[in-house]
Design a protein around this motif. Structure first.
Motif, PDB file in Angstrom:
ATOM      1  N   ASP A   1      -4.577   4.247   5.531  1.00  0.00           N
ATOM      2  CA  ASP A   1      -4.140   3.272   4.528  1.00  0.00           C
ATOM      3  C   ASP A   1      -2.771   2.679   4.854  1.00  0.00           C
ATOM      4  OD1 ASP A   1      -6.426   3.652   2.991  1.00  0.00           O
ATOM      5  OD2 ASP A   1      -5.492   5.190   1.729  1.00  0.00           O
TER       6      ASP A   1
ATOM      7  N   ARG B   1      -2.811  -0.759   6.412  1.00  0.00           N
ATOM      8  CA  ARG B   1      -3.481  -1.838   5.693  1.00  0.00           C
ATOM      9  C   ARG B   1      -2.431  -2.780   5.104  1.00  0.00           C
ATOM     10  NH1 ARG B   1      -7.886   0.693   6.374  1.00  0.00           N
ATOM     11  NH2 ARG B   1      -9.247   1.915   5.142  1.00  0.00           N
TER      12      ARG B   1
ATOM     13  N   LEU C   1      -0.969  -5.333   2.294  1.00  0.00           N
ATOM     14  CA  LEU C   1      -0.934  -5.733   0.882  1.00  0.00           C
ATOM     15  C   LEU C   1      -0.022  -6.949   0.835  1.00  0.00           C
ATOM     16  CD1 LEU C   1      -0.481  -2.284  -0.914  1.00  0.00           C
ATOM     17  CD2 LEU C   1      -2.569  -3.631  -0.712  1.00  0.00           C
TER      18      LEU C   1
ATOM     19  N   VAL D   1       1.142  -1.243   3.811  1.00  0.00           N
ATOM     20  CA  VAL D   1       1.386  -0.226   2.779  1.00  0.00           C
ATOM     21  C   VAL D   1       2.634   0.569   3.136  1.00  0.00           C
ATOM     22  CG1 VAL D   1       0.461   1.873   1.724  1.00  0.00           C
ATOM     23  CG2 VAL D   1      -1.032  -0.099   2.066  1.00  0.00           C
TER      24      VAL D   1
ATOM     25  N   LEU E   1      -4.652  -1.165  -3.302  1.00  0.00           N
ATOM     26  CA  LEU E   1      -5.713  -0.982  -2.299  1.00  0.00           C
ATOM     27  C   LEU E   1      -7.087  -0.936  -2.969  1.00  0.00           C
ATOM     28  CD1 LEU E   1      -4.111   1.624   0.127  1.00  0.00           C
ATOM     29  CD2 LEU E   1      -4.778  -0.723   0.689  1.00  0.00           C
TER      30      LEU E   1
END
Length: 163
Positions: free
Chosen positions: A127, A130, A132, A137, A154
């Motif tokens: 995560d 990833r 955002l 993150v 998420l």
């Protein structure tokens, strides 16, 4: 890792271990006194009690799994051993070494105990990379965003993608 939070922890740890002349003298006297005390048993913690109520003796303990400490030393060769052992003790309580390495490989320093909070909030090492918005993150977390906020974003992102 060049994380300001981790760098601050290392600086604080080093400062706490600096000793003035009086502290060195106290340590020297205490060490000399302890050297004179006869030891009949190795240091450890009392073992489990037998049915007769007598102590089973002493069980020696290791503060941290040497595999964790070795893995951390690979990533942070200049960190003090006692700092690595303390951090390794926390990591080994929550998972295995492979999971810890995954967090470290994702960009979290082995000394950064905030990763345990991230894990508890529901984040995984995957995560952290990833996006955002314009930031990852991990970037959001380093800027002070709450792990729960990142998890919620998420989840919303996954829901929107599934729609």
């Amino acid at each position: 890792m060049h994380d300001p939070g981790v760098d601050a922890v290392i600086r604080q740890w080093a400062a706490e271990r600096e000793q003035n002349e009086e502290d060195k003298e106290i340590q020297r006297i205490a060490s000399a006194w302890l050297a004179e005390v006869p030891r009949t048993e190795p240091p450890g913690i009392p073992g489990q009690r037998r049915g007769s109520g007598k102590a089973a003796g002493w069980a020696s303990i290791d503060l941290a799994d040497p595999e964790f400490v070795d893995a951390m030393r690979e990533r942070l060769p200049d960190a003090p051993l006692d700092l690595l052992a303390a951090a390794a003790g926390w990591w080994q309580m929550v998972g295995d070494i492979e999971e810890a390495k995954a967090w470290w490989d994702a960009g979290v320093s082995p000394l950064d105990q905030r990763a345990l909070d991230y894990r508890a909030a529901g984040l995984t090492p995957d995560d952290l990379s990833r996006r955002l918005g314009p930031l990852t993150v991990l970037d959001h977390l380093r800027r002070g965003s709450a792990p729960a906020w990142c998890v919620a974003r998420l989840s919303r992102q996954r829901r929107d993608a599934a729609s």
